[in-house]
Scaffold this motif. Sequence first.
Motif, short mmCIF file in Angstrom:
data_model
loop_
_atom_site.label_atom_id
_atom_site.label_comp_id
_atom_site.label_asym_id
_atom_site.label_seq_id
_atom_site.Cartn_x
_atom_site.Cartn_y
_atom_site.Cartn_z
N GLN B 188 0.86 -1.18 0.00
CA GLN B 188 0.00 0.00 0.00
C GLN B 188 0.90 1.23 0.00
O GLN B 188 1.88 1.30 0.73
CB GLN B 188 -0.89 -0.02 1.24
CG GLN B 188 -1.88 1.12 1.31
CD GLN B 188 -2.41 1.33 2.71
OE1 GLN B 188 -2.42 0.41 3.51
NE2 GLN B 188 -2.81 2.53 3.01
N ASP B 190 1.04 5.74 -0.57
CA ASP B 190 0.27 6.98 -0.70
C ASP B 190 0.82 7.91 -1.77
O ASP B 190 0.36 9.04 -1.89
CB ASP B 190 0.08 7.67 0.66
CG ASP B 190 1.34 8.36 1.17
OD1 ASP B 190 2.40 8.20 0.54
OD2 ASP B 190 1.26 9.06 2.19
N SER B 217 -8.08 2.67 -3.67
CA SER B 217 -9.35 2.71 -2.94
C SER B 217 -10.01 4.04 -3.26
O SER B 217 -9.36 5.09 -3.19
CB SER B 217 -9.12 2.64 -1.43
OG SER B 217 -8.86 1.31 -1.03
N ASN B 225 -7.34 9.30 -7.00
CA ASN B 225 -6.61 8.92 -5.79
C ASN B 225 -7.06 9.67 -4.56
O ASN B 225 -7.26 10.88 -4.60
CB ASN B 225 -5.13 9.18 -6.03
CG ASN B 225 -4.28 8.58 -4.95
OD1 ASN B 225 -4.14 9.15 -3.87
ND2 ASN B 225 -3.75 7.40 -5.19
N VAL B 226 -7.25 8.95 -3.47
CA VAL B 226 -7.51 9.59 -2.18
C VAL B 226 -6.45 9.13 -1.18
O VAL B 226 -6.69 9.08 0.02
CB VAL B 226 -8.93 9.30 -1.65
CG1 VAL B 226 -9.96 10.00 -2.49
CG2 VAL B 226 -9.20 7.82 -1.57
N GLY B 227 -5.27 8.78 -1.68
CA GLY B 227 -4.18 8.44 -0.78
C GLY B 227 -3.99 6.95 -0.56
O GLY B 227 -3.17 6.56 0.26
N PHE B 228 -4.75 6.12 -1.29
CA PHE B 228 -4.68 4.68 -1.08
C PHE B 228 -4.44 3.97 -2.40
O PHE B 228 -5.36 3.74 -3.16
CB PHE B 228 -5.96 4.16 -0.43
CG PHE B 228 -6.08 4.58 1.00
CD1 PHE B 228 -5.78 3.71 2.02
CD2 PHE B 228 -6.46 5.88 1.31
CE1 PHE B 228 -5.86 4.12 3.33
CE2 PHE B 228 -6.54 6.29 2.63
CZ PHE B 228 -6.23 5.41 3.64
#
Lengths: 363, 584
Positions: B188, B190, B217, B225-228
């Motif tokens: 995972q 970011d 995610s 993208n929302v950081g995941f």
Amino acid sequence: MRHSQLRRYGVVPLVLAMLVVCVVSPEVSRAGAFDQALASAMPRVVKLYGRRVGKQAGYGTGFLVSNQGHVVTVSSVLIDARRIRAVTADGTLYEADVVARDRRRQLALLKLNPAAANNETNESSDTEPIEHLPFFDLTIDAPLEPGDWMLAAGNAFKVADGAEPATVAHGIFSARTRLDARRRLKDFPYQGEVLVIDAITSNPGAPGSAVVNLDGAFVGMIGRVVVSNLTHTHFNYAMPREEVAAFVDAALAAPGGGPGGDRYGADSLAMDADVEPFDTGIRLSKIGYQKLLPFVERVRIASPARNAGVRKDDLIMAVNGRNVGDVSQFDNQMRRAIPGKPIELVIRRGHGILTISIPTEPL
Amino acid sequence: MNANLQSRRIIASIASVLCFYSANTSAVSPLDVVLDEEARRVEMIERISPSVVCVFDARRRGGGSGVLIDEHGYGLTNYHVVAGLLATRKGWGGLGDGVLYELEVLGIDVTGDVAMFRLIPPKKGYKFPFSRLGDSDSVSVGDPAIAMGNPFILSEDYLPSVTLGLITGTNRYQWGVKGNLAYTNCIQVDAPINPGNSGGPLFNTSGEVIGINGRISVNTRGRFNVGFGYAISSNQIKRFMPALRAGLLGRHGSWQATVEKTPDGIVFARLKEPGPAFDAGIRRGDRLTAIDNVPIETSNQVASLLGTYPEHWPILLDVERDGRARRVMVRLDPVQPNMKRPFEAERDANVRQVRRVLETYRRASRSDETTAVPTRWKWAVRRAFRAASDGTTQPAQQYEANWIKGERVRMRQRHEDGTSGRLVEYDDVSAEQRTSPTAEAFELPIQDRMASHALFRLRRWLVGDSDTVEVTELILAGGDAVWAPTMWSGGTAIEPRAAKDVTPHYVEIVKAQLGAHATARFGFDIESGLAVSVHVSDDLSGFSIDMTLSDHRDVGGVRWPTTIVVRGDGTGYRDTSSDWELAP
């Protein structure tokens, strides 16, 4: 190297310090810049599982703030669950009880129930596993300047399970600002200062994540998801440490509820009443049985609504594309109205349906 | 004042000495460290970005990203990036040099969302820029990582976009869709990964590819993208690479069992009979403590780890029953991915890989290219037998072997007193045992003949003329892991369960027909190129043997295994050879 420095600190310690710097620097540069922050945040974060309603995820995040197993999280439908489950970083499953809620700050304090831990055989009641759990000391005022790195650790998107480490987001602390700078644009009652972060932290499950600086000191908590009604963008922010600390102090001093706390308040997500509905000059009929239908009783002279053509006895069916079935729904939509953007009404007049647009003044 | 001056001099000299010794970090000023680090990063990005590919479909519309992993133009991407190209297998790949190269889709791994492609070199011998695959198990949370690719198809000149972030989770499990596109034991990150980044590389700070970005995610806000972001780990991909490179459908493996979490830990719940786990002696209620030496704590972790293995892959399981620990090896059953139409393996791609593997084998096995290819070999063999199930062991035997290229191999037994014993002779071309009129000749067990036949083939590939190498009859069948060289130690057989802290060799399998009714799977070590394992099965007799070839020594310009372990139904021995003499 200035003389005054040499004199003040003495030569030997300085040489020693340089020696240490030079000798250990290969290790220092190899170790990650976020190692300390991670080591501090990860074991203190708690994964929460509770009630799931609609789009509200059934999972969330909290963090430990005492050696008694107190956990701070956001006040949400999650903790309305009959049974809140909390998994600490070591993978132990606890049940948690709500101790206090703060309606204004949208915070909640939980307490882990050691008896319900899943790995305990419950035979030895003397064991107090909770006391061994690490927690954040909320009284330490850690320095944080705009431009500093920060790290948010939590259970966003439920990516981790059991003892698996929580997820982190890293970003830069951008500013301290007041949420009420954009009043009416968001349905959030808290108007104090928040920490603005340049990372995307407004994600499902992320509210309640612990925010630490590079040293691993607690500086804030990711707050409830706040969405702008104007742009539909999410706001990435953290509730500052002092607000969280004030809530916890008050809650522990007065068990059963902190300031403005309502322990069993199911309405904690409702719009705060101190945001007045937008006044376009429409007065609704207050007569009705069970449900107050939004019939217009009168329209103030020279008001925007009057000028736009709203008349007495009109039935308002929708505001800005949202159906309004009663007076309170009408009020709610008028609270969400955005200054400077016209309010679109769908009105039933006699047998006809018509659309009326009421211009509004910018804030 | 004087004292101060003196001390300043001392400090200056100490500082310069110290900084000389730590010159590579120049750690005196933190700012210098940061600037150095940044300069290093910029340099590294310049170095690795030419290997990043912008993948387009045949009509040159939006696609995804990829990364080249060797100079021949082989590259990795996501299956979902090339899924639309499968009808023709053709597309385009743009590199940072601004050139759009023809792209050919090779093997695919639908379950794991990985695909391999090849950029067609513009001229023979053209060398593409490429990046190396790193060790994704060495990644830890908090490490910086760089994602590259073509998000939102921004790049007009095929120079990739670069995003920097942190590793925010390891060993993550992200569910698939109907069994496909599962991201198991993934990384995972970011670093922003957006539509178009799919198939692009995730680099560590050394510029090695630690994963292939392919998934994010998202919530109600939309597909960005929302950081995941999630990347398929390079170590998972390494296991599938032989199959993918050879244009095959890379199927995943299953142990045909379920586990559940109990207060005692993770225990087996249901097992398919017969099935890989069941056949290895595992029963309901057995506790699982480790998979391939990774300690098991959650059932999520089990699902995550098992998702990273190809079909038939051997995995080591540590299990406990009634407090007794044991270690078993399980070969996984194939899992057919959900596909609308069957995938047809690419024959040309396969032949290319067979040629490459055999060529690598020949090159790796010729320690000295200048010496002529030998045509006569003489050597001595000591054969030690594995203890039978009743604990008895046959005494060791000695042989003298003599090979003449194109003619025969003769093996004569030598007794301890120096007298000759039995004799066996094979034809070098047909590998048939020659019937000898002499009374001392003897018939070998079929397993011995299978082993000899396999070694003949290896020798022919090694020293035979290249035109005798029948590549078109061979098939590159995928990859495998070989633990076996450690199973024998100091002349004693050790069961795999006793071998601790062992990392397997990854091999590429070349499948060949041996004689009329036997099939052999030759395993060539991916790193060294040497032959390290052979599995032979005889359809007529039903016998099969596993051979491991180790202790490759330089014998007169040729690198040849001097320890050969043969295990099979009713047989188990180890041949150690010495006293090599080679003649051109």
